[in-house]
Structures are given as C-alpha cells and as structure tokens.
Design an enzyme around this catalytic site. Structure first.
Site, PDB file in Angstrom:
ATOM      1  N   TYR A  52       0.844  -1.201   0.000  1.00 13.77           N
ATOM      2  CA  TYR A  52       0.000   0.000   0.000  1.00 13.77           C
ATOM      3  C   TYR A  52       0.886   1.261   0.000  1.00 13.77           C
ATOM      4  CZ  TYR A  52      -3.529   3.444   1.362  1.00 13.77           C
ATOM      5  OH  TYR A  52      -4.359   4.550   1.377  1.00 13.77           O
TER       6      TYR A  52
HETATM    7  N1  LIG Z   1      -9.812   6.644   4.682  1.00 13.71           N
HETATM    8  C1  LIG Z   1      -8.531   6.877   4.918  1.00 13.71           C
HETATM    9  O1  LIG Z   1      -8.101   6.927   6.076  1.00 13.71           O
HETATM   10  C2  LIG Z   1      -7.582   7.132   3.759  1.00 13.71           C
HETATM   11  C3  LIG Z   1      -6.315   7.672   4.060  1.00 13.71           C
HETATM   12  C4  LIG Z   1      -5.445   7.919   3.002  1.00 13.71           C
HETATM   13  C5  LIG Z   1      -5.812   7.658   1.694  1.00 13.71           C
HETATM   14  N2  LIG Z   1      -7.038   7.117   1.454  1.00 13.71           N
HETATM   15  C6  LIG Z   1      -7.368   6.862   0.055  1.00 13.71           C
HETATM   16  O2  LIG Z   1      -8.573   7.546  -0.243  1.00 13.71           O
HETATM   17  C7  LIG Z   1      -9.225   6.906  -1.332  1.00 13.71           C
HETATM   18  C8  LIG Z   1     -10.674   6.693  -0.978  1.00 13.71           C
HETATM   19  O3  LIG Z   1     -10.757   5.777   0.091  1.00 13.71           O
HETATM   20  P1  LIG Z   1     -11.879   5.830   1.236  1.00 13.71           P
HETATM   21  O4  LIG Z   1     -11.164   5.912   2.530  1.00 13.71           O
HETATM   22  O5  LIG Z   1     -12.902   6.833   0.911  1.00 13.71           O
HETATM   23  O6  LIG Z   1     -12.412   4.321   1.163  1.00 13.71           O
HETATM   24  P2  LIG Z   1     -13.759   3.690   0.615  1.00 13.71           P
HETATM   25  O7  LIG Z   1     -13.529   2.226   0.668  1.00 13.71           O
HETATM   26  O8  LIG Z   1     -14.930   4.271   1.329  1.00 13.71           O
HETATM   27  O9  LIG Z   1     -13.814   4.198  -0.908  1.00 13.71           O
HETATM   28  C9  LIG Z   1     -13.092   3.595  -1.938  1.00 13.71           C
HETATM   29  C10 LIG Z   1     -13.833   3.839  -3.233  1.00 13.71           C
HETATM   30  O10 LIG Z   1     -13.058   3.310  -4.310  1.00 13.71           O
HETATM   31  C11 LIG Z   1     -13.875   2.466  -5.081  1.00 13.71           C
HETATM   32  N3  LIG Z   1     -13.076   1.420  -5.712  1.00 13.71           N
HETATM   33  C12 LIG Z   1     -12.245   0.528  -5.149  1.00 13.71           C
HETATM   34  N4  LIG Z   1     -11.701  -0.273  -6.083  1.00 13.71           N
HETATM   35  C13 LIG Z   1     -12.197   0.138  -7.278  1.00 13.71           C
HETATM   36  C14 LIG Z   1     -12.023  -0.271  -8.620  1.00 13.71           C
HETATM   37  N5  LIG Z   1     -11.214  -1.292  -8.940  1.00 13.71           N
HETATM   38  N6  LIG Z   1     -12.684   0.389  -9.588  1.00 13.71           N
HETATM   39  C15 LIG Z   1     -13.509   1.415  -9.300  1.00 13.71           C
HETATM   40  N7  LIG Z   1     -13.720   1.866  -8.051  1.00 13.71           N
HETATM   41  C16 LIG Z   1     -13.074   1.223  -7.052  1.00 13.71           C
HETATM   42  C17 LIG Z   1     -14.897   1.888  -4.109  1.00 13.71           C
HETATM   43  O11 LIG Z   1     -16.028   1.409  -4.809  1.00 13.71           O
HETATM   44  C18 LIG Z   1     -15.202   3.137  -3.282  1.00 13.71           C
HETATM   45  O12 LIG Z   1     -16.093   3.966  -3.974  1.00 13.71           O
HETATM   46  C19 LIG Z   1      -8.433   5.626  -1.605  1.00 13.71           C
HETATM   47  O13 LIG Z   1      -7.557   5.854  -2.697  1.00 13.71           O
HETATM   48  C20 LIG Z   1      -7.660   5.423  -0.310  1.00 13.71           C
HETATM   49  O14 LIG Z   1      -6.472   4.685  -0.521  1.00 13.71           O
HETATM   50  C21 LIG Z   1      -7.932   6.856   2.445  1.00 13.71           C
END
Ligand SMILES: NC(=O)c1ccc[n+]([C@@H]2O[C@H](COP(=O)([O-])OP(=O)(O)OC[C@H]3O[C@@H](n4cnc5c(N)ncnc54)[C@H](O)[C@@H]3O)[C@@H](O)[C@H]2O)c1
Length: 256
Positions: free
Chosen positions: A161
């Site tokens: 990751y």
């Molecule tokens: N939540 C956190 O603490 C955090 C911290 C740093 C970075 N992020 C990043 O933020 C972004 C959003 O994550 P989140 O926390 O909102 O999680 P989440 O799981 O709520 O959202 C992830 C989204 O990505 C979509 N997704 C996943 N794989 C996919 C694919 N192959 N094709 C199309 N859509 C796909 C899911 O359907 C969902 O809509 C991600 O890139 C994650 O790595 C999150």
C-alpha cells in the site's frame, strides 16, 4: 448547492472515481455544492444511483457510471461517456483505491501486492491516460489523484500500500511536468486517517482507535468532506499555478 453561481467549480464538468463511499462520496457533495456538473464512477451502481438521486434532489447536475478502474477499456468508455454527454472534461478526481490487511511484509502473498498495485497505481494510470487525452482536445484541465500519508512516509505494516501511494505521487509529478505547457495541472492529495466504512469499523477496536488518534497532532480522523474540499480547491482556478504538488490533508501527521 452553491445556487448563486459563485461556486469554486461553477459549470465545470468533473469526473470523480471511487464516488460510492468515503472520500469520493464526500467529494461528490462538495464538488456539486461548488457548482460542478459531477460524474460519479465506482464499482457499486446502486450506491451511485442513490447518491446521484440525493444530489439531483438539491439541484445538482449529476451523471453516474459503473467502472472498474483496473480495466483500461472500461476507463476509456467512462471518459467517452463524459465527453459525449457533457461536451468536455474539465477536471477529474482520481480517488478510487483499496487498503490492505495489516500484516507483516513477509507474510503477504502476491495477491495482496497485485490487488493494491492494480487498483491504486494502474487505476490512476488508466484514468490519467484517458482523461489527459480528453483534456488535450478540450484545451486544458485539472487532475487530482488520491495518494495518502502512506505516499509520503512509511508505517510499520502495509508495504505494498505504501509503495502504491508513493507511485501515485510519482505519476502525479511526471504528468504535471509533461503537460504543464498544455494547460493541464496534475496534483495529489495525501489524506491522513479519514472516516470511511473501513476506518469506522477499525476505530471500533479501542486499542486501534487510541493508536490512530495519537498518530496525528489533531488527534482525530478527518471527515471525508475535509479531504474533498482540498481536492476541489486544487481542481479550481484558485490553484492556477499549483501543479505537481502533493497536499497533505492529515491534521499535522507528516509534520511530526
Ligand atoms: N480513509 C482513509 O483513512 C484514507 C487515508 C489515506 C488515503 N485514502 C485513500 O482515499 C481513497 C478513498 O478511500 P476511502 O477511505 O474513501 O475508502 P472507501 O472504501 O470508502 O472508498 C473507496 C472507493 O473506491 C472504489 N473502488 C475501489 N476499487 C475500485 C475499482 N477497482 N474500480 C472502481 N472503483 C473502485 C470503491 O467502490 C469506493 O467507492 C483511496 O484511494 C484510499 O487509498 C484513504
């Protein structure tokens, strides 16, 4: 909704991936509030339909489409759909991504590596290729990719990751440099711990919660909209000379 026509993204056509939950769903609300025409994309159609209905109910212009960002052909069709329906693509928030089980590196298998790299890196690559092609046709645009604090510093688990989110910053910088003169800006946001379904579940475990909250000076998780507002600003003309940058939205986590 902005209603009065003074939003940061008034009339801009914006594509948001990973829009079915978490940061992406927050972004759909924030971008629409700022006057954008939003196109929501993710894997779960029912969620997208509900969110689109909610936004249309408050006066936003919204489209949605199911996509798997790992598949280049699906992403090409998504971008074609946006351009055919709305005439152009002004901005994109490439936010779809997956996390990783918390396990030591030597115990992780190829599948863990492949899933994370395919979604987080190839997904952003697929999106940028097709979005940039459309933006060149339209005379410019702005792209924001979602990295993570894990794209700036490491943590004690989750090597694939961490590598994937460092790669997102590399792709962001490379595209920013390559397309600066074509009027396309490319930036990244690096969220710290942000409330989402997965994070909320994890925060139910008291020790995990204590550890997580201790990890940032702000001592709390971000709301998805707090990350989304940074992305909206980067997509807007207010950020007209910002390109190749990674904006940490982490409550001070990487300043420690
Ligand atoms: N939540 C956190 O603490 C955090 C911290 C740093 C970075 N992020 C990043 O933020 C972004 C959003 O994550 P989140 O926390 O909102 O999680 P989440 O799981 O709520 O959202 C992830 C989204 O990505 C979509 N997704 C996943 N794989 C996919 C694919 N192959 N094709 C199309 N859509 C796909 C899911 O359907 C969902 O809509 C991600 O890139 C994650 O790595 C999150």
């Amino acid at each position: 909704m902005s209603g009065g026509g003074g939003g940061l993204l008034e009339g801009k056509v914006v594509l948001i991936t990973g829009a079915s939950s978490g940061i992406g769903a927050g972004a759909a609300r924030v971008f629409a509030e700022q006057g954008a025409v939003v196109v929501l994309a993710a894997r779960r159609g029912e969620r997208l339909r509900e969110l689109a209905g909610e936004l249309e109910g408050v006066g936003a212009r919204v489209g949605w489409r199911v996509v798997d960002v790992r598949c280049g052909d699906e992403v090409r069709a998504l971008v074609e759909f946006v351009v055919e329906r709305y005439g152009r693509l002004d901005a994109a928030f490439n936010n779809a991504g997956v996390g990783l089980e918390r396990s030591p590196l030597h115990l992780l298998g190829d599948d863990a590596y492949d899933t994370v790299m395919d979604t987080n890196v190839r997904g952003v690559w697929n999106c940028m290729r097709h979005e940039i092609a459309a933006m060149l046709e339209g005379g410019g645009g702005a792209i924001v990719n979602t990295s993570s604090v894990g794209g700036l510093v490491a943590s004690s688990t989750g090597a694939p990751y961490i590598a994937s989110k460092h790669a997102v910053i590399g792709l962001t910088k490379a595209a920013a440099v390559e397309y600066a003169q074509a009027g396309i800006r490319v930036n990244a946001v690096a969220p710290g711990l942000t409330r989402s379904e997965m994070v909320d579940q994890w925060l139910q475990v008291p020790e995990a919660s204590r550890r997580a909250l201790r990890s940032a000076p702000a001592q709390r998780a971000a709301e998805p909209e707090e990350v989304a507002r940074a992305a909206a600003w980067l997509c807007s003309e207010q950020a007209s000379f910002v390109t190749g940058a990674t904006l940490a939205v982490d409550g001070g986590r990487t300043a420690w």
